[in-house]
Structure formats: C-alpha cells, structure tokens
Design a protein around this motif. Structure first.
Motif, mmCIF file in Angstrom:
data_model
loop_
_atom_site.group_PDB
_atom_site.id
_atom_site.type_symbol
_atom_site.label_atom_id
_atom_site.label_comp_id
_atom_site.label_asym_id
_atom_site.label_seq_id
_atom_site.Cartn_x
_atom_site.Cartn_y
_atom_site.Cartn_z
ATOM 1 N N LEU A 1 25.525 51.523 81.915
ATOM 2 C CA LEU A 1 25.969 49.903 82.353
ATOM 3 C C LEU A 1 26.667 50.208 83.673
ATOM 4 O O LEU A 1 27.660 51.001 84.014
ATOM 5 N N ILE A 2 26.134 49.351 84.884
ATOM 6 C CA ILE A 2 26.766 49.308 86.173
ATOM 7 C C ILE A 2 27.535 47.769 86.141
ATOM 8 O O ILE A 2 27.099 46.903 85.350
ATOM 9 N N GLY A 3 28.233 47.732 86.985
ATOM 10 C CA GLY A 3 29.117 46.448 87.291
ATOM 11 C C GLY A 3 29.618 46.231 88.675
ATOM 12 O O GLY A 3 29.473 46.963 89.650
ATOM 13 N N ALA A 4 30.207 45.158 88.823
ATOM 14 C CA ALA A 4 30.922 44.762 89.958
ATOM 15 C C ALA A 4 32.205 44.036 89.553
ATOM 16 O O ALA A 4 32.287 43.356 88.339
ATOM 17 N N THR A 5 33.189 44.235 90.340
ATOM 18 C CA THR A 5 34.460 43.765 89.926
ATOM 19 C C THR A 5 35.347 42.792 91.285
ATOM 20 O O THR A 5 35.116 43.415 92.021
ATOM 21 N N SER A 6 35.548 41.808 90.758
ATOM 22 C CA SER A 6 36.497 41.051 91.822
ATOM 23 C C SER A 6 37.908 40.892 91.517
ATOM 24 O O SER A 6 38.123 40.674 90.272
ATOM 25 N N HIS A 7 38.846 41.282 92.482
ATOM 26 C CA HIS A 7 40.025 41.441 92.270
ATOM 27 C C HIS A 7 41.173 41.178 93.207
ATOM 28 O O HIS A 7 40.394 41.133 94.328
ATOM 29 N N PHE A 8 42.289 40.904 93.146
ATOM 30 C CA PHE A 8 43.206 40.551 94.168
ATOM 31 C C PHE A 8 43.798 41.889 94.956
ATOM 32 O O PHE A 8 43.544 43.094 94.425
ATOM 33 N N VAL A 9 43.691 41.631 96.185
ATOM 34 C CA VAL A 9 43.873 43.024 96.917
ATOM 35 C C VAL A 9 45.522 43.170 96.962
ATOM 36 O O VAL A 9 46.394 42.513 97.087
ATOM 37 N N THR A 10 45.956 44.368 96.711
ATOM 38 C CA THR A 10 47.389 45.068 96.652
ATOM 39 C C THR A 10 47.290 46.043 97.434
ATOM 40 O O THR A 10 46.504 46.523 98.321
ATOM 41 N N THR A 11 48.762 46.527 97.522
ATOM 42 C CA THR A 11 48.859 48.011 98.418
ATOM 43 C C THR A 11 48.108 49.118 97.779
ATOM 44 O O THR A 11 47.737 50.061 98.506
ATOM 45 N N GLU A 12 47.795 49.341 96.444
ATOM 46 C CA GLU A 12 47.141 50.191 95.750
ATOM 47 C C GLU A 12 45.684 50.100 95.859
ATOM 48 O O GLU A 12 45.069 48.902 95.674
ATOM 49 N N LEU A 13 44.802 50.959 96.471
ATOM 50 C CA LEU A 13 43.384 50.859 96.788
ATOM 51 C C LEU A 13 42.700 50.402 95.116
ATOM 52 O O LEU A 13 42.834 51.143 94.609
ATOM 53 N N ASP A 14 41.881 49.414 95.286
ATOM 54 C CA ASP A 14 40.800 49.036 94.226
ATOM 55 C C ASP A 14 41.698 48.862 93.005
ATOM 56 O O ASP A 14 41.144 49.323 91.939
ATOM 57 N N ALA A 15 43.012 48.598 92.897
ATOM 58 C CA ALA A 15 43.851 48.519 91.769
ATOM 59 C C ALA A 15 44.488 47.093 91.617
ATOM 60 O O ALA A 15 45.503 47.051 90.826
ATOM 61 N N GLY A 16 43.989 46.289 92.131
ATOM 62 C CA GLY A 16 44.795 44.834 92.119
ATOM 63 C C GLY A 16 44.190 44.030 90.806
ATOM 64 O O GLY A 16 43.328 44.378 90.049
ATOM 65 N N PRO A 17 45.026 43.113 90.488
ATOM 66 C CA PRO A 17 44.763 42.500 89.110
ATOM 67 C C PRO A 17 43.137 41.740 89.108
ATOM 68 O O PRO A 17 42.843 41.307 90.285
ATOM 69 N N ILE A 18 42.413 42.124 88.042
ATOM 70 C CA ILE A 18 41.173 41.583 88.156
ATOM 71 C C ILE A 18 41.043 40.163 87.707
ATOM 72 O O ILE A 18 41.325 39.862 86.780
ATOM 73 N N ILE A 19 40.134 39.657 88.374
ATOM 74 C CA ILE A 19 39.734 38.187 88.243
ATOM 75 C C ILE A 19 38.405 38.181 87.339
ATOM 76 O O ILE A 19 38.202 37.079 86.555
ATOM 77 N N GLU A 20 37.380 38.923 87.771
ATOM 78 C CA GLU A 20 36.150 38.625 87.260
ATOM 79 C C GLU A 20 35.174 39.979 87.300
ATOM 80 O O GLU A 20 35.366 40.856 88.046
ATOM 81 N N GLN A 21 34.608 40.440 86.232
ATOM 82 C CA GLN A 21 33.818 41.508 86.089
ATOM 83 C C GLN A 21 32.376 40.991 85.477
ATOM 84 O O GLN A 21 32.261 40.296 84.724
ATOM 85 N N MET A 22 31.385 41.766 86.096
ATOM 86 C CA MET A 22 29.927 41.451 85.484
ATOM 87 C C MET A 22 29.329 42.866 85.514
ATOM 88 O O MET A 22 29.716 43.627 86.209
#
Length: 412
Positions: free
Chosen positions: A343-364
C-alpha cells in the motif's frame, strides 16, 4: 422525499464541453438535470473572458432524462451505504466517469440539506471543556447550541459531536440555515460568542460561506508542480473556497510555462525566491504571506524554521508524498518501493517544528504490487497527493478540523 431527489439530482450532473465564442476557449461545464438546464442556453466562460458564451453542444433530452431517472433511483441508496451500479452511459465516456467520481464524494461525506429560498447556510465549530467548576460534567451543551439557533428561527440540518471517553473535552460541528433578515450577521456572531463564554470554550468559530470572505491563502511550491497546478485548476472551477493571493517558489519557471501562463491570465503574482543552505529567504516569504489566513505547501521542498512558524503564527498545511509516520524525509516513494510495500499513500498534515510529524488532516492510500515499477509508484503517489491535499484544504475551509491532544486532529 421529492425535495431530496431534486437536491441529489442537482449535485450529480453530467459534464459537457462548451466553447467560448469571445475568447475561443474550450472548457468543461456542468449542466444540471431538469432545473438549471432550462434556465438559459448559455454558460459563463470559466476560463478567460468570463463573458456569456453559448454552448456548442447540449445533452439530448432523452439522455438528460435518463441521467435524472438514474439519479433518483440509485443515489438515495448510496447515502445508505449500498453499492451503486454505473450509469449505462459510463461505457460511453465522460458522463459516466463524471458521475462515478462525484458519487465517491457522497460516500465519504454526507451532503448538506438544501437551503430554503431567502435563507443562508451557517457552520459552527465548537470545542469546550466538559467539567464545570465543581469538577462534574457540564450538561446541556447540545441543548444550548440548539436553543441558540432555534431562538432566532434557525433550523439545524446536521450536528456532529465527539466526546472522548478518557478526556474531559467536548467537540461539535453544526450546520444550520437561518434568515439573515431575522438574524443579522453581527448578532449571529455575538450570540455564539456569548455561548462560548458560557462554557469557557477553547474554540468557537462560525462562518456563513455566502456572506463571509473566502479564506485568503498563499501557495509555496518547488520544482514539481502537479499539486500546485491541481490546486489552481480546482480554484478556477470554484471547487475550493479560497482566494489565492500569490504563488511563491524557489524554482524559476519560464514565461511560457503552463503554470506561469495560468497565473498571468488570472492575475495571480508569482514570486521566484531562490534559496541556499544558508539563506531560506524566510523574511521575504513572511512579508509576501502577510495577511493570509493560512498557507499551503504544495510540494515545497524546504524546511521552515521554528522562528518562521512562530512569526507567521497561523496554520500551514503540507502534503507529504508518503503514508506517515512511515518513510519520512526525502524520496519516500523510493523508500516504499525498496521496502516492497503493498500500500502506498499520501498524507496532508499541519506543519510543526518536527519534520513531517504535525497533526494529520487527511490520508489516502492505493494498492500496489510486485508488478509496479518505481515509475508507476511515483505516478500513483502523485495522484494521491493531489487528491489528499485538496481534500485537506476543503475540510479546513469547511470548519471540519479541530486539534485533539498534541498530535491528533478531529475531522468531522
């Protein structure tokens, strides 16, 4: 029942090609079944001149009636979760594909009820603590929300509530219709403000999409422009409730580039700010995005510093071409391909100081197999990125997203 059928019939409509006689631009236009179709034989050119442009072709009456009957027979079943058979015209191309794509969105999210003539749709997002001063749960929050709307002659169409078992917090999102003559916008704001004070709400936001200005955003992008151009296309079609103030990129695009031509045609400024490891041009970016409601990173391949995030102080939405928390950082498609994922996917999230670790809004996600190549991985990933980012922006603008704990979100 008849009203519900008309609503669904107005939403799931075939798409036809029209040509503007003024600017000679060919575009797609939606022609509704039995109501909008008979209003006028012309459509507004959505691409360049914005003038009235007669359509080249119109659907035959028999075909239009067939789509209407099919809508009425099957779309209400879709709302109950039953599988939806394809319309017979699906084998004939564009009409069937357009209907099928729009039905998928119905399965993901209920459609709001029709707004009566003379009324407006309002959306209210609410977050408040549950315990009162005595340490006991506050009761009657939903009742007070309902009373606030009903006392002004409003009518609630939908309410989503989330109350975690182990957290003393209350979340809700309401959609309602009201008469603006009986409930002016400033009084509406004041009533919900008083309600938020009553419960000590951490967040109480109300929007009236037809009255309030659209969200003003800036888009940051790098070399790859599939997400950027998809957003621009959706904005042009009116499918994203935003106004794009500018596009900022660290990659130079020639004047005849398709993105440049699109931006010039619509009067959207394009700012080229080349970056280096020692100069991310963040101060200049801050000046350009001043006054925006939020920022979208459409594959902007630069890490924003903590000082930048604090100076901006508003939400930034990013698209990550991978299914977080796996495959962080660069080249996630290659990482996934080498790992042999199914399975591959994409993640849309809020930007935080930690790289690619912000709260997730949407995943497909999408399934892949051993037959896929790295190239087919990338193609599937890019398609997911476009859809995922657009859905996250839409959810944010429709007041569906609330922070939950430190790294989570509630998405109604």
């Amino acid at each position: 029942m008849e009203e519900d059928l008309q609503v669904l019939d107005a939403i799931f409509v075939p798409t036809f090609r029209c040509k503007c006689s003024s600017c000679d631009t060919t575009s797609l236009t939606a022609v509704a079944g039995h109501e909008a179709f008979v209003k006028s034989p012309s459509e507004l050119c959505p691409v360049q001149c914005r003038r009235e442009a007669p359509t080249d072709t119109a659907p035959p009456t028999a075909a239009r009636d067939s789509v209407t009957r099919w809508n009425q027979a099957h779309l209400l079943a879709a709302a109950d979760g039953h599988p939806i058979p394809s319309h017979p015209s699906a084998r004939q191309g564009r009409i069937g594909r357009s209907i099928d794509r729009q039905m998928l969105s119905l399965a993901r999210r209920p459609v709001s009820a029709a707004v009566p003539a003379g009324n407006l749709l309002g959306i209210h997002l609410f977050q408040c603590p549950r315990p009162n001063q005595n340490g006991q749960d506050t009761v009657g929050i939903v009742a007070k929300l309902s009373e606030c709307i009903a006392s002004r002659g409003g009518n609630i169409h939908s309410v989503d509530v989330f109350v975690p078992d182990d957290k003393h917090v209350f979340y809700s999102r309401s959609e309602f219709t009201y008469n603006p003559k009986l409930w002016p916008r400033d009084e509406l704001h004041k009533d919900f403000l008083n309600l938020s004070h009553c419960f000590g709400a951490q967040r109480s936001t109300v929007r009236v999409p037809d009255l309030d200005p659209k969200y003003k955003i800036s888009v940051l992008a790098s070399k790859q422009d599939h997400c950027l151009f998809d957003l621009l296309y959706r904005w042009q079609e009116g499918r994203l409730p935003v106004d794009i103030s500018c596009v900022i990129s660290n990659h130079d695009r020639p004047e005849d580039n398709h993105v440049q031509r699109f931006l010039q045609r619509h009067g959207i400024p394009y700012h080229y700010l080349p970056t280096t490891s020692g100069n991310k041009r963040e101060q200049e970016i801050l000046e350009l995005i001043e006054g925006t409601d939020f920022v979208v990173l459409a594959r902007y391949m630069q890490i924003l510093s903590e000082s930048f995030l604090k100076s901006y102080g508003k939400d930034i939405i990013n698209i990550h071409h991978g299914l977080l928390p796996s495959f962080k950082g660069g080249h996630p498609s290659r990482q996934a391909f080498n790992a042999g994922v199914k399975l591959i996917g994409a993640t849309s999230h809020f930007v935080t100081t930690e790289l690619d670790a912000g709260p997730i809004i949407e995943q497909m996600v999408e399934r892949v197999s051993h037959r896929d190549t790295l190239q087919s991985f990338v193609v599937k990933s890019e398609n997911l990125e476009k859809q995922c980012l657009a859905e996250a922006i839409k959810s944010y603008c429709e007041l569906r997203v609330l922070p939950y704990e430190l790294k989570k979100t509630v998405v109604f």
